[in-house]
Design an enzyme around this catalytic site. Structure first.
Site, short mmCIF file in Angstrom:
data_model
loop_
_atom_site.label_atom_id
_atom_site.label_comp_id
_atom_site.label_asym_id
_atom_site.label_seq_id
_atom_site.Cartn_x
_atom_site.Cartn_y
_atom_site.Cartn_z
N ARG A 33 0.83 -1.19 0.00
CA ARG A 33 0.00 0.00 0.00
C ARG A 33 0.88 1.25 0.00
O ARG A 33 1.72 1.39 0.87
CB ARG A 33 -0.86 0.01 1.25
CG ARG A 33 -1.95 1.07 1.20
CD ARG A 33 -3.02 0.72 2.19
NE ARG A 33 -2.56 0.91 3.56
CZ ARG A 33 -2.78 2.01 4.26
NH1 ARG A 33 -3.39 3.02 3.73
NH2 ARG A 33 -2.37 2.09 5.50
N ARG A 560 0.79 3.68 8.25
CA ARG A 560 1.17 2.36 7.76
C ARG A 560 1.43 2.40 6.26
O ARG A 560 0.74 3.09 5.52
CB ARG A 560 0.04 1.35 8.03
CG ARG A 560 -0.34 1.20 9.48
CD ARG A 560 0.65 0.51 10.34
NE ARG A 560 1.05 -0.79 9.86
CZ ARG A 560 1.68 -1.70 10.64
NH1 ARG A 560 1.93 -1.44 11.92
NH2 ARG A 560 2.05 -2.84 10.15
N VAL A 561 2.41 1.64 5.84
CA VAL A 561 2.69 1.52 4.41
C VAL A 561 2.30 0.14 3.90
O VAL A 561 2.62 -0.24 2.79
CB VAL A 561 4.17 1.82 4.10
CG1 VAL A 561 4.49 3.28 4.39
CG2 VAL A 561 5.10 0.91 4.89
N ASP A 562 1.64 -0.64 4.75
CA ASP A 562 1.23 -1.98 4.34
C ASP A 562 -0.30 -2.05 4.34
O ASP A 562 -0.97 -1.03 4.38
CB ASP A 562 1.84 -3.04 5.26
CG ASP A 562 1.53 -2.77 6.73
OD1 ASP A 562 0.69 -1.89 7.02
OD2 ASP A 562 2.13 -3.43 7.58
N ASP A 563 -0.86 -3.24 4.31
CA ASP A 563 -2.31 -3.36 4.27
C ASP A 563 -2.92 -3.47 5.65
O ASP A 563 -3.83 -4.26 5.89
CB ASP A 563 -2.71 -4.55 3.38
CG ASP A 563 -2.56 -4.17 1.92
OD1 ASP A 563 -2.97 -3.06 1.57
OD2 ASP A 563 -1.99 -4.97 1.15
#
Ligand code: 6R9
Length: 691
Positions: A33, A560-563
Site C-alpha cells: 500500500r 502504515r505503508v502496508d495493508d
C-alpha cells in the site's frame, strides 16, 4: 468537520508509491500500500514548536536527553543495567547481559536481555511497593459504567486479590508456562487477572471484549489456553455485552482444550448459561483461597504474555513478550514519558485488550507505584462530559488517550470540557495513530489550558513500549510530531533498497538494534516473525510505518505503508476482513481498502463481487456487515459496501488496490496508469456504481 478532514501531500505519496513499485520482491510483497498521509499529520510544514512551563523531574533539558540517549545506545548493557537496579531481581543478571541477532543473513533472529537474571513482574508491581510502605496507597481506581459506581483498591488489596486468583490457578493445574485466556470487561479483575498469571509464571493472553466468538476461539486455540477467565458480561453505556455467552459459543468450536472457565459474576449482568464441571464462579472459588501466594521467580526471557495483533496478511499474529526486558521498558518509559511518580493519579483510557492497556494501564503505572484509573464505561456516556468529570473526580495528573477520542470530543463542543475542573492535569498523552495538529491544538489549549505538554507516543504491540516519543517539558514540541527516540532505541529511515537515509527526508521507519521490550517471536511461528519484521530490510526491525524526519532530527510518523488499517486506533488487517466477507455464501470476492474518516482516522471500504445468481440488495449489505461482526467484532465492520460486479485486476489476476483506494477516496482524476489492467472498463463501471 471540514477542518478535521485530511490534507494530503502528493509529494510524499508519490515517493513511497514509487518505492514500492520499484522495490525488490520481498518488499513489494509486504509493502503493497502506498503511504497514505491522513489528517495532516506530518503532511505539512512543521508548525511552531510549543513550549510549556512543565519541568521534568529527571531531565533538565534537551542536551541532557541527548547525552543520556547517546550513552544508552553506545552501551546498552550498561545503561539498562543501571535502569534495572530500580527493580527487584531475585537473581542478578550477568554484567554483559545482552545478546541478539537482528540480521536474517546471519541466521536465526533472537534477542536476549538480562541473561542469567531471575525476577517476577507482579512482585515488582505490588510486593516491592508494599515492602517500602506504599501498601495503603491506591493502586487501582475503578470507575464503573454508571456515574457514582466506583471502587478504590490499595496496593495491599490488589496484592491480596492477585494472590487468591494465583492460588486458584495453581489449584486448577496451571503451572509456569501455561497459557490463560482472559476475556473480561474493564473491571479491576482484568488487571488483577493479568498480574495473577504473571505471579505464577503463567502466560496471559487477553482477548479484547469487542472480539466475537470466532475471534475468541481462534485465539484460545492458537495459544492453547487451558483456562478462560471471563465475566457474565459487561456494560458499555446502556448496552450489556454478554461475554459469557460469547465464550460459550467460542469454546464450542475448540472443544476439549479448555478445562475450566472462571466466571466473574458482574451484578450488572447477572444471568448466563452454565456448563457443569467446566464453569465455576469467581466469587465462590476465590473467597476460600489464601491471600498469600509465593512468587514464582522466572528467568528474564520467560514468556509473560501473548497478544494478538493484525498484520498485512493472514490471520492475527500472537506477539510474544518476555519478562525482564518488557518490565524494564514498561517501567522506564512510564517513569520518563509521563514523569510518573508514586502517588500520582494517572489515567490511560485504553482497554486492557490492547497493548496500551497492558503496558500503560497495568504494568507501567504499577511498576512506578502510581494509582491507575480503570474506567469500565464509554467516554461519551451518559454524556460528552464524562471524561472531564472523571478527571475532576480523581484529580487526574496524567491523561493518556487516543486521537480518535479527542476528535469525537471536539465535535461535542468545548462547553463539555470547560464545565469541569482540569487544574490537576499536568501531562497529556496520545497514542494509536498520527494526531492531526487541529486535534493536538484543541487538546493542548482547551483541555490542558495551554499548560500541559503533550506526549505523542509512537509505538506498537510489537515494540512493547514507546519507541519514539516526546519527553514532557524537555524540549518544545511541534504539534503532531512523535519527536525523538526513547533511550536505547535506534530508529532509522530507509529507502526502498533498505539503505539508511541521513538528514531530513522521508522513508520507511525501521530500528537498527534490539531494545529490551521488542517482541521475541510470534507464538508458534518464528518463521513468520522473521519474514514479517526482519526480511523486508535485512539487518533491521521493520515497523510497517512510514516516517518523515525534519532537519532537527525529529520523526513525524506518517502511517502504515502496508495493508494494515488503523480504525479508531485499532489495527485491522484488510486480509482478515476480506476473509470474513468471503465466508458469506453469496460473496465471490472482496477487496477492502482504507478511507479517511473524520473521527475514526480511517474507515473500512469494501468492494464486493457476488456469485452468479445472487442479487445486489441492501439486505445483503447488512448480511455482509454482520458476517464481519460475527467473525471479528463490531469494530471491524465495513463503513461502506461498494458493489463491484468486476474488480480492477492486472492481467495476471492481481487486484489493483491503488485504483480501488482512489475510487473510494473519490479521486478518480488521479487514477494514474491503468494500462496494465486486464479490463479498463471495470473502472468506469465502479465509478458509475458508487454507493
Ligand atoms: C500502541 C499501538 C501500532 C500502529 C503503528 C502506527 C500507529 C501508534 C502512533 C501511531 C502515529 C503515533 N501508531 N502510535 N502513528 N503516531 N503516536 O497503537 O499499538 O495497536 O499495535 O498499533 O499504530 O501505525 O504501527 P498497535
Amino acid at each position: 468537520h471540514c477542518a478535521l478532514s485530511a490534507h494530503r501531500t502528493a509529494g510524499t505519496r508519490s515517493f513511497l508509491s514509487r518505492a514500492w513499485e520499484l522495490s525488490e520482491q520481498p518488499l513489494k510483497k509486504l509493502v503493497r500500500r502506498p503511504l497514505r498521509l491522513r489528517l495532516e499529520a506530518g503532511a505539512h510544514e512543521p508548525m511552531e514548536p510549543v513550549s510549556t512551563p512543565y519541568q521534568h523531574s529527571l531531565l533538565k533539558d534537551r542536551s541532557q536527553y541527548d547525552a543520556e540517549w547517546r550513552r544508552s545506545v553506545e552501551d546498552p548493557a550498561g545503561f539498562w543495567g543501571d535502569m534495572a537496579s530500580n527493580y527487584h531481581w531475585e537473581q542478578q543478571f550477568e554484567t554483559n547481559h545482552q545478546s541478539e541477532n537482528f540480521d536474517v543473513r546471519k541466521g536465526k533472529i533472537f534477542q536476549k536481555w538480562f541473561r542469567g537474571g531471575k525476577t517476577n513482574l507482579t512482585y515488582n508491581c505490588l510486593d516491592r511497593h508494599i515492602e517500602r510502605g506504599l501498601g495503603d496507597s491506591p493502586a487501582l481506581l475503578w470507575e464503573g459504567n454508571e456515574p457514582g459506581t466506583d471502587k478504590v483498591l490499595t496496593y495491599k488489596q490488589v496484592h491480596a486479590a492477585v494472590c487468591q486468583l494465583a492460588n486458584w490457578l495453581k489449584a486448577n493445574g496451571i503451572t509456569k508456562g501455561d497459557a490463560v485466556a482472559i476475556y473480561l470487561p474493564m473491571l479491576p479483575e482484568l488487571p488483577i487477572a493479568m498480574l495473577a498469571c504473571a505471579r505464577i509464571g503463567a502466560v496471559h493472553s487477553v482477548i479484547f471484549g469487542g472480539f466475537s466468538s470466532d475471534a475468541l476461539a481462534s485465539r484460545v486455540k492458537n495459544c492453547e489456553a487451558k483456562v478462560v477467565i471471563t465475566a457474565t458480561g459487561g456494560m458499555r453505556g446502556k448496552k450489556a455485552i454478554p461475554l459469557k455467552r460469547i465464550v460459550d459459543k467460542g469454546l464450542a468450536k475448540v472443544s476439549g482444550l479448555v478445562s475450566k472457565v472462571l466466571v466473574y459474576k458482574n451484578p450488572d449482568v447477572p444471568e448466563c448459561d452454565w456448563t457443569d464441571g467446566r464453569d465455576v464462579w469467581w466469587q465462590d472459588e476465590l473467597a476460600s483461597q489464601s491471600t498469600d501466594c509465593a512468587v514464582e521467580w522466572v528467568e528474564s526471557e520467560h514468556p509473560l504474555f501473548t497478544l494478538y495483533t493484525s498484520g498485512s496478511t493472514g490471520q492475527p499474529k500472537g506477539v510474544l513478550h518476555t519478562t525482564g526486558g518488557y518490565m524494564l521498558m514498561a517501567g522506564t518509559t512510564t517513569r520518563y514519558v509521563f514523569d510518573l511518580q508514586p502517588g500520582d493519579v494517572y489515567w490511560c483510557t485504553a482497554d486492557c485488550g490492547w497493548i496500551t492497556g497492558h503496558t500503560y494501564l497495568t504494568y507501567g503505572p504499577l511498576l512506578n507505584g502510581a494509582a491507575s484509573v480503570v474506567f469500565e464505561g464509554q467516554p461519551t456516556y451518559p454524556d460528552a462530559g464524562r471524561v472531564w468529570a472523571i478527571v475532576q473526580k480523581y484529580k487526574v495528573k496524567q491523561l493518556y488517550t487516543a486521537p480518535t477520542l479527542i476528535r469525537a470530543l471536539i465535535n461535542a463542543g468545548d462547553q463539555w470540557v470547560t464545565k469541569y475542573d482540569r487544574s490537576s492535569l499536568a501531562i497529556l498523552g496520545t497514542v494509536g495513530e498520527p494526531i492531526n495538529p487541529i486535534a493536538w491544538q484543541w487538546y493542548h489549549e482547551v483541555v490542558g489550558e495551554g499548560r500541559c505538554p503533550i506526549v505523542d507516543t509512537y509505538w506498537q504491540t510489537e515494540t512493547g513500549a514507546h519507541i519514539i516519543t516526546p519527553l514532557p517539558g524537555v524540549w518544545p514540541q511541534p504539534p503532531g510530531c512523535a519527536s525523538l527516540p526513547f533511550f536505547g532505541v535506534q530508529p532509522v529511515m530507509l529507502n526502498e533498497k533498505g539503505e539508511e537515509l541521513q538528514g531530513a527526508g522521508e522513508g520507511f521507519l525501521a530500528v537498527k538494534a534490539s531494545w529490551p521490550s521488542t517482541l521475541r517471536t510470534l507464538f508458534g511461528d518464528h518463521a513468520r516473525y522473521e519474514t514479517t519484521y526482519f526480511q523486508p530490510f535485512k539487518g533491521y526491525y521493520f515497523t510497517g510505518d512510514g516516517t518523515r524526519r525534519d532537519k532537527e532530527g525529529r520523526y513525524w510518523i506518517t502511517g502504515r505503508v502496508d495493508d494494515v488499517i488503523n480504525v479508531s486506533g485499532h489495527r485491522i488487517g484488510t486480509a482478515e476482513v476480506e476473509a470474513a466477507l468471503t465466508e458469506h455464501p453469496g460473496c465471490s470476492e472482496a477487496a477492502v481498502v482504507g478511507i479517511e474518516h473524520a473521527v475514526k482516522g480511517q474507515g473500512l471500504y469494501a468492494y464486493i463481487t457476488l456469485k452468479e445468481g445472487h442479487e445486489y440488495t441492501d439486505a445483503l449489505k447488512k448480511e455482509l456487515v454482520n458476517i464481519v461482526r460475527s467473525q471479528i467484532g463490531a469494530f471491524a465492520a465495513p463503513d461502506v459496501i461498494h458493489w463491484a460486479p468486476g474488480l480492477p485486476k492486472t492481467r495476471s489476476g492481481k487486484i489493483m488496490r491503488r485504483v480501488l483506494r482512489k475510487i473510494a477516496a473519490k479521486e478518480e482524476s488521479e487514477l494514474g496508469d491503468t494500462s496494465t489492467l486486464a479490463d479498463p472498463a471495470v473502472v468506469d463501471a465502479l465509478i458509475a456504481n458508487r454507493p
